[in-house]
Design an enzyme around this catalytic site. Structure first.
Site, mmCIF file in Angstrom:
data_model
loop_
_atom_site.group_PDB
_atom_site.id
_atom_site.type_symbol
_atom_site.label_atom_id
_atom_site.label_comp_id
_atom_site.label_asym_id
_atom_site.label_seq_id
_atom_site.Cartn_x
_atom_site.Cartn_y
_atom_site.Cartn_z
ATOM 1 N N GLY A 1 25.941 -16.133 -16.003
ATOM 2 C CA GLY A 1 26.441 -15.016 -15.199
ATOM 3 C C GLY A 1 27.747 -15.250 -14.458
ATOM 4 N N SER A 2 28.613 -16.111 -14.989
ATOM 5 C CA SER A 2 29.869 -16.336 -14.243
ATOM 6 C C SER A 2 30.742 -15.082 -14.224
ATOM 7 C CB SER A 2 30.636 -17.534 -14.810
ATOM 8 O OG SER A 2 31.197 -17.242 -16.060
ATOM 9 N N ASN A 3 30.686 -14.270 -15.262
ATOM 10 C CA ASN A 3 31.471 -13.021 -15.233
ATOM 11 C C ASN A 3 30.894 -12.029 -14.226
ATOM 12 O OD1 ASN A 3 33.826 -12.814 -17.184
ATOM 13 N ND2 ASN A 3 32.269 -13.839 -18.432
ATOM 14 N N MET B 1 23.416 -11.101 -24.507
ATOM 15 C CA MET B 1 23.368 -11.532 -25.895
ATOM 16 C C MET B 1 22.327 -10.753 -26.698
ATOM 17 S SD MET B 1 25.789 -13.452 -26.114
ATOM 18 C CE MET B 1 26.861 -14.607 -25.295
ATOM 19 N N ARG B 2 22.461 -9.439 -26.621
ATOM 20 C CA ARG B 2 21.554 -8.601 -27.389
ATOM 21 C C ARG B 2 22.349 -7.401 -27.883
ATOM 22 N NH1 ARG B 2 16.161 -7.913 -28.285
ATOM 23 N NH2 ARG B 2 15.738 -5.713 -28.653
ATOM 24 N N ASN C 1 32.309 -4.327 -22.173
ATOM 25 C CA ASN C 1 31.891 -5.673 -22.561
ATOM 26 C C ASN C 1 33.086 -6.603 -22.431
ATOM 27 O OD1 ASN C 1 30.263 -7.740 -23.716
ATOM 28 N ND2 ASN C 1 31.292 -7.419 -25.686
ATOM 29 N N HIS D 1 34.544 -10.123 -24.219
ATOM 30 C CA HIS D 1 34.365 -10.920 -25.435
ATOM 31 C C HIS D 1 35.376 -12.065 -25.423
ATOM 32 C CE1 HIS D 1 33.194 -11.618 -29.589
ATOM 33 N NE2 HIS D 1 34.471 -11.803 -29.860
#
Ligand code: GAR
Length: 212
Positions: A23-25, A101-102, A118, A120
């Site tokens: 969860g760093s973002n 990651m889904r 998102n 990426h």
């Protein structure tokens, strides 16, 4: 042909962050909110993994969390329908995928069209998918980076909001390149969310314009 366009709202928004890992973002977005840089609140941090480290951070920060286990549902659509229900109950304006990651079904992409972002760790449309930092090293590209984009059902192919470029060095490994990219992720994701709630993102076709 007329292009339909979408303009992001200028308002104090309610965000749902989705994560599956550390969860760093998520932290970078929350820190930007705490600094007053983003006019929004994180209404919920959601995970498909009950023990995701990022959820523990969210609890430490006194944020509401929620998790659903996909194994409790028959298929992706049923899982995403339950997720949408969780969000509707909380009046969410924007979903920020932050290491979630889904793969999302079209159901949730449509319910949150232009309201779902998102991040990426590559310069899309190069290297969609997983393990993309390793792929950048293996391909010998000279530059890679990070992309924030709106999410559409076609994975990693939605309209690009912002990107950052980093060099790929000859002695890079997946780890060293990932670390260099992550530093940029933590800058461009909060920036994209800030622009969103300043009402400055306009989507025309597959391009995103940043308004003054
Ligand atoms: C980040 O590098 C993000 O770009 C990537 O997962 C990491 C999550 O880190 N996302 C994807 O690969 C999505 N396909 P974080 O949990 O520390 O934010």
């Amino acid at each position: 042909m007329t292009e339909t366009s979408y303009r992001s709202p200028k308002k104090r928004g309610r965000i749902a962050v989705f994560l599956s890992g550390r969860g760093s973002n998520f932290i970078s977005i929350h820190d930007a909110i705490l600094r007053g840089d983003i006019d929004a609140d994180i209404a919920v941090v959601f995970s498909n993994r009950r023990n995701a480290p990022g959820l523990a951070v969210a609890l430490d920060r006194n944020l509401e969390t929620a998790s659903l286990n996909h194994k409790d549902f028959e298929g992706r659509e049923a899982f995403d329908a339950a997720v949408v229900k969780e969000l509707e109950a909380r009046d969410i304006d924007l979903i920020c995928l932050a290491g979630y990651m889904r793969i999302l079904t079209p159901l949730i992409c449509r319910a949150f069209e232009n309201r779902l972002m998102n991040i990426h760790p590559a310069l899309l449309p190069s290297f969609p998918g997983l393990h993309v930092q390793q792929m950048a090293v293996d391909w010998g590209v000279r530059f890679s980076g990070a992309t924030v984009h709106f999410v559409v059902p076609d994975v990693d192919m939605g309209p690009i909001i912002t990107q950052a470029v980093v060099p790929v060095l000859q002695d890079d490994t997946e780890e060293t390149l990932s670390a260099r990219i992550l530093i940029e992720e933590h800058k461009i994701y909060p920036e994209a969310v800030r622009l969103y709630f300043e009402g400055r993102l306009e989507v025309r076709g597959r391009r995103v314009f940043i308004l003054d």
